[in-house]
Scaffold this active site. Structure first.
Site, PDB file in Angstrom:
ATOM      1  N   ASN A  73       0.397  -0.790  -0.356  1.00 49.97           N
ATOM      2  CA  ASN A  73       0.372   0.438   0.330  1.00 49.97           C
ATOM      3  C   ASN A  73       0.688   1.241   0.468  1.00 49.97           C
ATOM      4  O   ASN A  73       1.990   1.820   0.802  1.00 49.97           O
ATOM      5  CB  ASN A  73      -0.744  -0.253   1.470  1.00 49.97           C
ATOM      6  CG  ASN A  73      -1.631   0.854   1.008  1.00 49.97           C
ATOM      7  OD1 ASN A  73      -1.973   2.208   0.324  1.00 49.97           O
ATOM      8  ND2 ASN A  73      -2.378   0.926   2.482  1.00 49.97           N
ATOM      9  N   LYS A  83       0.198   4.347  -0.022  1.00 54.92           N
ATOM     10  CA  LYS A  83      -0.463   5.503   0.299  1.00 54.92           C
ATOM     11  C   LYS A  83      -0.326   6.771  -0.647  1.00 54.92           C
ATOM     12  O   LYS A  83      -0.049   6.631  -1.980  1.00 54.92           O
ATOM     13  CB  LYS A  83      -0.174   5.742   1.210  1.00 54.92           C
ATOM     14  CG  LYS A  83      -0.436   4.440   2.495  1.00 54.92           C
ATOM     15  CD  LYS A  83       0.054   4.598   3.906  1.00 54.92           C
ATOM     16  CE  LYS A  83      -0.161   3.570   5.033  1.00 54.92           C
ATOM     17  NZ  LYS A  83      -0.043   3.412   5.795  1.00 54.92           N
ATOM     18  N   HIS A 106      -9.639   1.143   4.961  1.00 57.15           N
ATOM     19  CA  HIS A 106      -8.435   1.695   5.502  1.00 57.15           C
ATOM     20  C   HIS A 106      -8.562   2.493   6.725  1.00 57.15           C
ATOM     21  O   HIS A 106      -9.400   3.752   6.348  1.00 57.15           O
ATOM     22  CB  HIS A 106      -7.209   2.290   4.356  1.00 57.15           C
ATOM     23  CG  HIS A 106      -6.005   1.858   5.461  1.00 57.15           C
ATOM     24  ND1 HIS A 106      -5.549   2.824   5.878  1.00 57.15           N
ATOM     25  CD2 HIS A 106      -4.753   1.093   5.255  1.00 57.15           C
ATOM     26  CE1 HIS A 106      -4.610   3.154   6.718  1.00 57.15           C
ATOM     27  NE2 HIS A 106      -3.794   1.594   5.585  1.00 57.15           N
ATOM     28  N   GLU A 116      -6.791   5.032   8.024  1.00 53.36           N
ATOM     29  CA  GLU A 116      -6.767   6.493   7.386  1.00 53.36           C
ATOM     30  C   GLU A 116      -8.102   6.877   6.434  1.00 53.36           C
ATOM     31  O   GLU A 116      -8.250   8.029   6.422  1.00 53.36           O
ATOM     32  CB  GLU A 116      -5.508   6.838   6.507  1.00 53.36           C
ATOM     33  CG  GLU A 116      -4.210   6.342   7.351  1.00 53.36           C
ATOM     34  CD  GLU A 116      -2.735   5.967   6.537  1.00 53.36           C
ATOM     35  OE1 GLU A 116      -2.819   5.567   5.538  1.00 53.36           O
ATOM     36  OE2 GLU A 116      -2.418   5.102   7.757  1.00 53.36           O
ATOM     37  N   GLU A 162      -5.399  -4.794  10.593  1.00 55.23           N
ATOM     38  CA  GLU A 162      -4.265  -3.331  10.529  1.00 55.23           C
ATOM     39  C   GLU A 162      -4.782  -3.066  12.012  1.00 55.23           C
ATOM     40  O   GLU A 162      -5.587  -2.451  11.899  1.00 55.23           O
ATOM     41  CB  GLU A 162      -4.406  -3.111   9.876  1.00 55.23           C
ATOM     42  CG  GLU A 162      -3.972  -3.450   8.185  1.00 55.23           C
ATOM     43  CD  GLU A 162      -3.609  -2.647   7.454  1.00 55.23           C
ATOM     44  OE1 GLU A 162      -2.273  -3.035   6.760  1.00 55.23           O
ATOM     45  OE2 GLU A 162      -3.776  -1.747   6.882  1.00 55.23           O
ATOM     46  N   GLY A 171       2.036   2.289  10.965  1.00 52.23           N
ATOM     47  CA  GLY A 171       3.901   3.267  10.832  1.00 52.23           C
ATOM     48  C   GLY A 171       4.226   3.701  11.765  1.00 52.23           C
ATOM     49  O   GLY A 171       4.858   4.653  12.286  1.00 52.23           O
ATOM     50  N   SER A 181       3.294  -2.019  10.723  1.00 53.89           N
ATOM     51  CA  SER A 181       4.422  -2.358  10.887  1.00 53.89           C
ATOM     52  C   SER A 181       5.324  -3.354  10.110  1.00 53.89           C
ATOM     53  O   SER A 181       6.399  -4.143  10.882  1.00 53.89           O
ATOM     54  CB  SER A 181       4.647  -2.233  12.052  1.00 53.89           C
ATOM     55  OG  SER A 181       4.708  -0.199  12.149  1.00 53.89           O
TER      56      SER A 181
HETATM   57  P1  PGA Z   1       2.720  -0.180   7.748  1.00 50.21           P
HETATM   58  O1  PGA Z   1       1.393   0.491   7.068  1.00 50.21           O
HETATM   59  O2  PGA Z   1       3.091  -0.978   7.273  1.00 50.21           O
HETATM   60  O3  PGA Z   1       3.263   1.671   7.184  1.00 50.21           O
HETATM   61  O4  PGA Z   1       2.654   0.391   9.159  1.00 50.21           O
HETATM   62  C1  PGA Z   1       0.375  -0.675   6.896  1.00 50.21           C
HETATM   63  C2  PGA Z   1      -0.944  -0.052   6.757  1.00 50.21           C
HETATM   64  O5  PGA Z   1      -1.156   1.278   6.039  1.00 50.21           O
HETATM   65  O6  PGA Z   1      -1.120  -0.082   5.421  1.00 50.21           O
END
Ligand code: PGA
Length: 252
Positions: A12, A14, A97, A99, A167, A173, A212
């Site tokens: 992803n 983003k 997601h 976000e 997630e 992140g 992560s």
């Molecule tokens: P990350 O993000 O691996 O940077 O923690 C995962 C995601 O948001 O899909």
């Protein structure tokens, strides 16, 4: 891994990626065998999808979008419709997601309609669920994820064309990851939820872990029962790291 299907590792990107970063996708493409044991998918920003599709044509790397609208076209400035993603070369779309839930106020009801629209448009949704840190501290993680699954997967969904990504919001992140026991508990809970609603098909649904995932922890996370792959954010931007994660995936 407890199921027999092909594991999926999806990146992803983003809101990252300019045309020069297509090089990373070319590197991933060169390293991934078509019809290899692991399915590899990259979800770049919309602006790179069509160019990435040209690069990846005939290769083992699939593509996905990061969101879509509930309608197939119309007066929705700034939005993107499932047939547009499909036309640009996507086979998948990330939906729900955290976000999007947080920064765009997306509700389970809206995500439910997006899942429906994506499948109607021939895309496989990668539906994201996960609890916040407070919710986990208060012992509500399973209940929250249960509500998200109940609210966002239509009962008439094509359940064999759906991927679910667990997630935990607090792991995205941050460099933090849940314990193997907590991941196993949640993935088992998701599998049970699916079995109750779709007894014949639940075993075939791929359940990804996301939050992560890095080359250093991927082997451990991907070996957990009911973890059928990973949704990778930050580490998917660097081809070598993303490939190391895909290579850490047990192949049964
Ligand atoms: P990350 O993000 O691996 O940077 O923690 C995962 C995601 O948001 O899909």
């Amino acid at each position: 891994m407890t199921t027999t299907h092909r594991p999926l590792v999806a990146g992803n990107w983003k809101m990252n990626g300019l045309r020069k970063d297509l090089e990373e996708i070319a590197t991933i493409r060169d390293a991934v065998k078509a019809a290899g044991p692991i399915e590899v998918v990259v979800c770049p920003p919309f602006t790179l999808l069509a160019a990435a599709a040209v690069l990846c044509e005939g290769s083992g790397v699939g593509l996905g979008g990061q969101d879509c609208h509930t309608e197939s076209k119309g007066a929705f400035t700034g939005d993107i419709a499932p047939p547009m993603l499909k036309d640009a070369g996507a086979a998948y779309v990330i939906l729900g997601h955290s976000e999007r839930r947080l920064f765009h106020g997306e509700s389970n009801a809206l995500i439910h309609d997006k899942v429906k629209a994506a499948q109607a448009g021939g895309l496989i949704p990668i539906l994201c669920v996960g609890e916040t840190e407070d919710q986990r501290k208060q012992g509500q993680a399973l209940a929250v994820v249960g509500q998200q699954l109940q609210g966002s997967i239509p009962q008439d969904a094509q359940i064999d064309s759906l991927v679910i990504a667990y997630e935990p919001v607090w792991a995205i992140g941050t460099g933090l990851t849940p314990t193997a026991e907590d991941v196993a508990e949640m993935h088992g809970f998701i599998r049970t939820h699916l079995s109750e609603r779709w007894p014949d098909k639940a075993a075939g649904v791929r359940l990804l872990y996301g939050g992560s995932v890095k080359p250093g922890n991927a082997g451990k996370l991907l070996a957990i029962a009911n973890v059928d792959g990973a949704l990778v954010g930050g580490a998917s931007l660097i081809a070598a790291d993303f490939l190391a994660i895909a290579n850490a995936c047990p192949t049964g």
